[in-house]
Design an enzyme around this catalytic site. Sequence first.
Site, PDB file in Angstrom:
ATOM      1  N   CYS A  49      40.479 -48.989 -37.258  1.00 39.36           N
ATOM      2  CA  CYS A  49      40.473 -47.786 -38.111  1.00 39.36           C
ATOM      3  C   CYS A  49      40.118 -46.536 -37.331  1.00 39.36           C
ATOM      4  O   CYS A  49      40.236 -45.425 -37.849  1.00 39.36           O
ATOM      5  CB  CYS A  49      39.487 -47.953 -39.262  1.00 39.36           C
ATOM      6  SG  CYS A  49      39.680 -49.516 -40.103  1.00 39.36           S
ATOM      7  N   HIS A 108      43.412 -44.023 -46.629  1.00 37.61           N
ATOM      8  CA  HIS A 108      43.054 -44.526 -45.297  1.00 37.61           C
ATOM      9  C   HIS A 108      44.206 -45.310 -44.665  1.00 37.61           C
ATOM     10  O   HIS A 108      44.201 -46.536 -44.632  1.00 37.61           O
ATOM     11  CB  HIS A 108      41.796 -45.388 -45.424  1.00 37.61           C
ATOM     12  CG  HIS A 108      41.220 -45.862 -44.123  1.00 37.61           C
ATOM     13  ND1 HIS A 108      41.444 -45.231 -42.919  1.00 37.61           N
ATOM     14  CD2 HIS A 108      40.392 -46.912 -43.836  1.00 37.61           C
ATOM     15  CE1 HIS A 108      40.802 -45.875 -41.955  1.00 37.61           C
ATOM     16  NE2 HIS A 108      40.168 -46.906 -42.479  1.00 37.61           N
ATOM     17  N   LYS A 127      38.139 -42.289 -49.051  1.00 39.47           N
ATOM     18  CA  LYS A 127      38.035 -42.785 -50.426  1.00 39.47           C
ATOM     19  C   LYS A 127      39.143 -42.237 -51.322  1.00 39.47           C
ATOM     20  O   LYS A 127      39.782 -42.983 -52.050  1.00 39.47           O
ATOM     21  CB  LYS A 127      36.644 -42.421 -50.968  1.00 39.47           C
ATOM     22  CG  LYS A 127      36.415 -42.698 -52.430  1.00 39.47           C
ATOM     23  CD  LYS A 127      36.289 -44.184 -52.732  1.00 39.47           C
ATOM     24  CE  LYS A 127      37.521 -44.800 -53.263  1.00 39.47           C
ATOM     25  NZ  LYS A 127      37.722 -44.868 -54.675  1.00 39.47           N
ATOM     26  N   CYS A 153      35.581 -48.545 -52.676  1.00 32.59           N
ATOM     27  CA  CYS A 153      36.442 -48.832 -51.525  1.00 32.59           C
ATOM     28  C   CYS A 153      37.492 -47.752 -51.334  1.00 32.59           C
ATOM     29  O   CYS A 153      37.992 -47.194 -52.302  1.00 32.59           O
ATOM     30  CB  CYS A 153      37.200 -50.146 -51.728  1.00 32.59           C
ATOM     31  SG  CYS A 153      36.178 -51.574 -52.061  1.00 32.59           S
TER      32      CYS A 153
END
Lengths: 384, 121
Positions: free
Chosen positions: A83, A332, A328, A206
């Site tokens: 990430c 992502h 959020k 998440c």
Amino acid sequence: MEKVCVLGAGSTKYGRLDDSISDITIQASVDAIDSAGIEPKEIKAGYISNVFGVADKQVHLGPVVMTNLGISERPSLSIESACGSGSVAFREAFANVAGGFYDAVLVTGVEKVTHTGTEWTTTYFSYCSDFFYEGGAGASFPGLFASIARAYLNEFKATEEDFAEVAVKNHDNGLLNPKAHLRKKITVDDVMKSDVVASPLKLYDCCPFSDGASSVILCNESFAKEHNKDYIQVIGSGRGGSPAALQDREHMTTIPSTKIAVEAAYKMAGITPKDIDFAEVHDCFTVAEIIDTEDLGFFEKGQGVQAVREGQTKRNGQIPINPSGGLKSKGHPIGATGVGQIVEVYDQLTGKAGKRTIKDAKIGLTQNFGATGASCAVHIFQSV
Amino acid sequence: MSAKQEFVDNAKSGKILARKCSKCGDLHLATVYFCKKCGNKGFENAVLDGTGTIVTYTIITIPPAGFEKYTPYAWVVLKLGKSGLRVSGFMTGIKTPADLPIGTNVKITGFDDRGIIVERQ
Ligand SMILES: CC(C)(COP(=O)(O)OP(=O)(O)OC[C@H]1O[C@@H](n2cnc3c(N)ncnc32)[C@H](O)[C@@H]1OP(=O)(O)O)[C@@H](O)C(=O)NCCC(=O)NCCS
Ligand SMILES: [Zn+2]
């Protein structure tokens, strides 16, 4: 060392996208080139960050992008750091421009995974962990951060409702970002009632799985001045590492790589946390944003929750965090995120952030990590 | 035999194969090649009892592939009794956080396609 500037920035929308991985990579790159007001021929090298190109049948993206920009002779490379790939690609580009190897380069991050479905993505993302101890024993990424959240709840005066406040704030910010993935106002109650993914984390704690691409043009100062466009300067850059597996960290509620990276970045910039006007941080899960704001030196250890309760991290607070909506709400797309954070800082510092503009902001920071923070890069930018 | 295979074989019988640095005495899981404290490459094997307490954990409801049939299950980090060395693993039979407070006594009971298996003591 040459002074390094961000001369242009562009992004696709984040969310579920229909176009292919190479199409969206090129779209974001063209956006950044237009924003910088340059010709592709002026780009001397390309840095492409991506994790799961295999999911859309295209790895070795660099040459595909360069060819479509009409500059197939230019070198490129692909960078994977989970990430945190985007900020690592940016850092490599920064080092090469600072070192005088190139006067202008392209950095584009991309991810395209939503077509694969929940199970595939959950499984493949778990390969970013220390697989022998974590993914291979059933730990999903939400599960790893849930273990960090559990440790935080145990160690400090914090509640699941406090974590939920982070999601509420970031969704409020994302509502003002036309490119955000989840544009929807939510309440603490919505978060608390959402389905458990990995206890104590629920769906609204998440970040989502997203597709998307973001791109910036980096150049030296004389190149920036010649081009007569808005630009910002990179004043700090730092990287750091942590043990790959959570079990090997002395404290589960801090991310060592963030601290190492930010210390180096503050030192290079010659500033302290108090000088930062706003930050885009790695809020892959609500608890991560709280830990990040402590590790970056904005709040004391354990005080991040109190700051959120008091609204200090809202757009009009003392230190606005994730005005873009963060991972959020903005989404992502893992290979793109680190570059996307820099696009937001560029937009904020050049007056292009519309309704989510942070008033009088001059210095912005980005923090982006890989996996559970096993790798991290921090950058600091100043308006000129 | 690779260090990892030796580690797995020990886990299968409820033990943790650790390595004690021959220079500074620091303990590591046997999957490490250099001492994190002093950089030394020499280790002596130390077979540790696989009993300890829960440091942190999660209960997973959306699993990666291969774990559907066990869901919900816990993934845990535990601290081994005397040494304090930490290791992680898979734990079945846990449905809610009330079933597994931090500090619960647990033991390693095996190793299979779910990784290190952990059970209540
Ligand atoms: C939480 C999670 C398991 C949901 O899986 P998913 O495949 O996105 O779920 P679905 O596509 O079935 O979405 C179901 C609904 O929830 C919404 N949704 C999905 N993720 C969401 C999120 N994180 N927050 C809010 N809403 C979300 C979707 O928009 C969809 O709504 P709709 O039916 O109105 O369109 C997944 O998003 C996840 O694991 N996120 C974490 C990603 C991660 O680990 N990244 C790496 C970080 S280090
Ligand atoms: Zn040693």
